[in-house]
Design an enzyme around this catalytic site. Structure first.
Site, mmCIF file in Angstrom:
data_model
loop_
_atom_site.group_PDB
_atom_site.id
_atom_site.type_symbol
_atom_site.label_atom_id
_atom_site.label_comp_id
_atom_site.label_asym_id
_atom_site.label_seq_id
_atom_site.Cartn_x
_atom_site.Cartn_y
_atom_site.Cartn_z
ATOM 1 N N SER A 1 47.446 38.877 41.252
ATOM 2 C CA SER A 1 47.306 38.392 39.336
ATOM 3 C C SER A 1 48.219 38.114 38.953
ATOM 4 O O SER A 1 47.825 37.861 37.473
ATOM 5 C CB SER A 1 46.250 39.502 39.530
ATOM 6 O OG SER A 1 47.242 41.059 39.485
ATOM 7 N N LYS A 2 49.401 38.823 38.689
ATOM 8 C CA LYS A 2 50.264 38.638 37.910
ATOM 9 C C LYS A 2 51.068 37.450 38.117
ATOM 10 O O LYS A 2 52.169 37.148 37.301
ATOM 11 C CB LYS A 2 51.438 40.166 37.856
ATOM 12 C CG LYS A 2 50.704 41.346 37.628
ATOM 13 C CD LYS A 2 51.253 42.145 37.533
ATOM 14 C CE LYS A 2 50.583 43.671 36.561
ATOM 15 N NZ LYS A 2 49.802 43.662 35.349
ATOM 16 N N SER A 3 51.221 36.792 38.900
ATOM 17 C CA SER A 3 51.560 35.238 39.654
ATOM 18 C C SER A 3 51.438 33.911 38.721
ATOM 19 O O SER A 3 49.769 34.279 38.056
ATOM 20 C CB SER A 3 51.333 35.142 40.709
ATOM 21 O OG SER A 3 52.251 33.874 41.534
#
Length: 307
Positions: free
Chosen positions: A241-243
């Site tokens: 999700s943070k990529s």
């Protein structure tokens, strides 16, 4: 003093049986990681013969993306994941959060705090006593965490988890200095208000659970059962999700994604073979779902095929 009424509706019947939920924040489109939580929570609710609800956690205005909530709901509908009750929006429940914080302040379980992150840097960000000089125009409100506050619980998938909340977290924020309600408060009030019996979500929230249990106890609210699903990781092992690899799922063609998520949840691929329509796939998935096969470990979403 009696515990706070978090339902906001005196006509709401008490929860009976299994009540699960999916609660995305409207910070962008749903990606495979968020859909894994949605599909997993939906399957567990359907397997139990229970209800599945959706809540939009939209109390963090600075992070909210315009139109994201509507897009997320449209994606869930395109995947056939329809909630059993009207969608709840946290932005419409401020009065309930104020009532909960008011109760805690009156009982001396919460306090106003002027400390900034910079003030707490020397304590590794952990608040055990106020150190701010001078006071801020608008203080935060924190839960008073007593010394020795260790919370342990048995997660439905990850097993026993314990945390010394006083040492590892400290007095945590309920209302931020910018006026936004903290996630920990809103989720506790809303899970109780919606009668949620089972919280199914990603393992990145596992270490938030002891704080929520501590807050439930402080407010006199029930503690649901918890089950934390594995995370999807990018090729470098970071949270998807943070990529930049966290591309939105294709709502126009949900079947390939659902089959991939089914395997990511540890379920046998053969159970869904030959399905060509969304209703057929979902019906087969509910009939074939085996909770005991759920994966505990994080999964690399790098295109590697499942065994």
């Amino acid at each position: 003093m009696s515990s706070v009424n978090v339902t906001g509706d005196s006509a709401l019947p008490p929860a009976a049986g299994y009540r699960g939920r999916f609660a995305p924040s409207p910070t962008g489109p749903l990606h495979p990681g968020s859909m894994l939580a949605a599909f997993g929570s939906w399957l567990l609710a359907r397997h139990a013969g229970g209800q599945w609800l959706v809540r939009i956690e939209d109390v963090d205005g600075p992070r909210e993306v315009a139109g994201a909530a509507a897009a997320q709901l449209a994606t869930l509908a395109a995947f056939g994941l329809h909630p059993d009750e009207p969608v709840h929006y946290q932005s419409r429940r401020h009065a309930l959060y104020r009532a909960a914080v008011g109760q805690l302040l009156q009982q001396g379980k919460a306090f106003h705090c002027h400390c900034s992150r910079a003030d707490l840097a020397g304590q590794q960000g952990i608040h055990r006593h106020c150190v701010a000089r001078p006071p801020r125009p608008q203080p935060a409100i924190r839960l008073r965490v007593a010394d020795g506050s260790e919370v342990a619980f048995d997660d439905g998938l990850q097993g026993r988890f314990a945390q010394a909340v006083d040492r590892d977290v400290g007095d945590f924020v309920l209302l931020r200095a910018d006026g936004c309600w903290a996630y920990q408060l809103a989720v506790v009030v809303d899970d109780a208000g919606q009668g949620i019996s089972d919280v199914v979500r990603g393992a990145d929230l596992l270490d938030s659970t002891p704080r929520q249990i501590l807050l439930q106890r402080a407010l006199g609210l029930p503690t649901p059962r918890y089950l934390h699903l594995p995370l999807l990781l990018d090729a470098q092992g970071g949270k998807l999700s943070k990529s930049l690899a966290a591309q939105p799922v294709d709502a126009a063609d949900p079947l390939p994604t659902l089959r991939w998520l089914w395997r990511a949840l540890g379920q046998p691929a053969a159970a869904l073979e030959g399905t060509v329509t969304l209703p057929e796939l979902l019906e087969r998935a509910v009939a074939a779902f085996q909770p005991q096969r759920l994966r505990r470990e994080s999964i690399k979403a790098d295109g590697t095929p499942f065994p």
